[in-house]
Write an enzyme that holds these catalytic residues in place. Sequence first.
Site, PDB file in Angstrom:
ATOM      1  N   ARG A 261      -1.203 -56.657 -54.672  1.00  0.00           N
ATOM      2  CA  ARG A 261      -1.657 -55.940 -53.405  1.00  0.00           C
ATOM      3  C   ARG A 261      -2.792 -55.324 -53.290  1.00  0.00           C
ATOM      4  O   ARG A 261      -3.950 -55.911 -52.689  1.00  0.00           O
ATOM      5  CB  ARG A 261      -0.508 -55.043 -52.789  1.00  0.00           C
ATOM      6  CG  ARG A 261      -0.467 -54.674 -51.376  1.00  0.00           C
ATOM      7  CD  ARG A 261      -1.342 -53.536 -51.038  1.00  0.00           C
ATOM      8  NE  ARG A 261      -1.021 -52.283 -51.673  1.00  0.00           N
ATOM      9  CZ  ARG A 261      -2.131 -51.249 -51.557  1.00  0.00           C
ATOM     10  NH1 ARG A 261      -3.334 -51.224 -50.945  1.00  0.00           N
ATOM     11  NH2 ARG A 261      -1.636 -50.122 -52.237  1.00  0.00           N
ATOM     12  N   ASP A 262      -2.849 -54.246 -53.655  1.00  0.00           N
ATOM     13  CA  ASP A 262      -4.458 -53.455 -53.863  1.00  0.00           C
ATOM     14  C   ASP A 262      -5.427 -54.312 -54.575  1.00  0.00           C
ATOM     15  O   ASP A 262      -6.700 -54.389 -54.199  1.00  0.00           O
ATOM     16  CB  ASP A 262      -4.282 -52.204 -54.498  1.00  0.00           C
ATOM     17  CG  ASP A 262      -5.292 -51.017 -54.111  1.00  0.00           C
ATOM     18  OD1 ASP A 262      -6.067 -51.529 -53.202  1.00  0.00           O
ATOM     19  OD2 ASP A 262      -5.313 -49.988 -54.603  1.00  0.00           O
TER      20      ASP A 262
ATOM     21  N   HIS B  40      -3.899 -42.700 -59.010  1.00  0.00           N
ATOM     22  CA  HIS B  40      -4.252 -43.976 -58.604  1.00  0.00           C
ATOM     23  C   HIS B  40      -5.674 -43.731 -58.627  1.00  0.00           C
ATOM     24  O   HIS B  40      -6.339 -43.422 -57.746  1.00  0.00           O
ATOM     25  CB  HIS B  40      -3.725 -44.163 -57.147  1.00  0.00           C
ATOM     26  CG  HIS B  40      -3.877 -45.569 -56.624  1.00  0.00           C
ATOM     27  ND1 HIS B  40      -3.284 -46.541 -56.377  1.00  0.00           N
ATOM     28  CD2 HIS B  40      -5.307 -46.004 -56.244  1.00  0.00           C
ATOM     29  CE1 HIS B  40      -3.864 -47.506 -56.014  1.00  0.00           C
ATOM     30  NE2 HIS B  40      -5.181 -47.385 -55.742  1.00  0.00           N
TER      31      HIS B  40
ATOM     32  N   HIS C  17      -9.602 -45.530 -59.178  1.00  0.00           N
ATOM     33  CA  HIS C  17     -10.376 -46.688 -59.106  1.00  0.00           C
ATOM     34  C   HIS C  17     -11.641 -46.455 -60.145  1.00  0.00           C
ATOM     35  O   HIS C  17     -11.964 -45.289 -60.261  1.00  0.00           O
ATOM     36  CB  HIS C  17     -11.029 -46.825 -57.723  1.00  0.00           C
ATOM     37  CG  HIS C  17      -9.867 -47.683 -56.843  1.00  0.00           C
ATOM     38  ND1 HIS C  17     -10.139 -48.751 -56.309  1.00  0.00           N
ATOM     39  CD2 HIS C  17      -8.790 -47.307 -56.410  1.00  0.00           C
ATOM     40  CE1 HIS C  17      -9.184 -49.129 -55.620  1.00  0.00           C
ATOM     41  NE2 HIS C  17      -8.254 -48.097 -55.539  1.00  0.00           N
TER      42      HIS C  17
ATOM     43  N   CYS D 206     -11.240 -51.554 -51.725  1.00  0.00           N
ATOM     44  CA  CYS D 206     -10.849 -51.366 -50.574  1.00  0.00           C
ATOM     45  C   CYS D 206     -11.775 -52.013 -49.299  1.00  0.00           C
ATOM     46  O   CYS D 206     -12.761 -51.730 -49.235  1.00  0.00           O
ATOM     47  CB  CYS D 206     -10.503 -50.051 -50.255  1.00  0.00           C
ATOM     48  SG  CYS D 206     -10.046 -49.679 -48.478  1.00  0.00           S
TER      49      CYS D 206
ATOM     50  N   ASN E  57      -9.182 -51.193 -59.023  1.00  0.00           N
ATOM     51  CA  ASN E  57      -8.190 -50.040 -59.753  1.00  0.00           C
ATOM     52  C   ASN E  57      -8.595 -50.519 -61.228  1.00  0.00           C
ATOM     53  O   ASN E  57      -9.333 -51.197 -61.819  1.00  0.00           O
ATOM     54  CB  ASN E  57      -6.827 -50.708 -59.628  1.00  0.00           C
ATOM     55  CG  ASN E  57      -6.263 -50.400 -58.094  1.00  0.00           C
ATOM     56  OD1 ASN E  57      -5.595 -49.354 -57.834  1.00  0.00           O
ATOM     57  ND2 ASN E  57      -6.530 -51.409 -57.372  1.00  0.00           N
TER      58      ASN E  57
END
Length: 313
Positions: free
Chosen positions: A14-15, A213, A215, A246, A255
């Site tokens: 997803r991300d 989370h 990055h 993003c 990430n």
Amino acid sequence: MKKNAVVIVEMGLRDGLQNEKHVLDADTRVEFARRLITAGSKRLELGAFVSPKWVPQMAGTSEVVSKALALQKAGDLPKKMEFSVLVPNERGMMDAIESGVKEVAIFAACSESFSLKNINCSIDESFERFKPVMALAKKHKIKVRGYLSTCFGCPFEGKVPEARVVKLAERMNKLGVYEISIGDTIGVANVGQVESLFKKLKKVVPVKKLAAHFHDTRGQALANILEAYKVGVRVFDASLGGLGGCPYAPGAAGNVATEDVVYMFQGMGIKTGLDLQKLIDIYPWMTEKIQHTLPSKVGKVGILKPLGAVTPS
């Protein structure tokens, strides 16, 4: 959870994919999931029920979920796997319910500017959108995870006050989410910030409900994960190869790479439940599929192999 263990939530599907120029079809994404599961992944976010007009990379999420659940039902994937999808609003939640998935994630920003850019509403408005989502989740017995983005900095506003992040985390916790992922969306956090913020968060949200989370835009993600671990966090989001970024955070890198995180924890004697070599084996396959190299350090070079016996000359 065991004392010397952590949980890695895989973000690659997803991300990881939402900012890639090359869009992968549903079958390729399901194969990606299968390979991650073979490597030991137990928690995967399979996609997002968002408008394909705005995030075309997530088109076909319902097909990905359907095929993954079918493989699970047939016994081709482990029964204890936890699949989730991101939902932005009630419409997305209805799609998630129809798909049969048993976990969803909601997300809010800690910056008004980022909230407006990302989901076209204010922070307060985003929390209003959560109410029908949470009601539907309760009715259909679906678990809800929460994300807070731009917790350490915003690409439009700069530094984000800790007090605001703590307040929003407390607010999200009261909604009834089972876990809150604290996100460094643009990879600006440093160890000092991580220690300070998580110590404050622990006072309003049980640390067992907090996840991190990060990055890796500025190369600080592993150091930040280690610091969060020292503060008591045991759940970390990561993405195979360092996939990600993003669409609404200019310049943000992906990430932190799953295999880099596993390499670090494995060296500390901390269990992740993941097979490092199998994760590394996915790296060349994924770079071929998305048609460019990925930033993972361990994925590129692998692990040091033990030398064989040397015969004296």
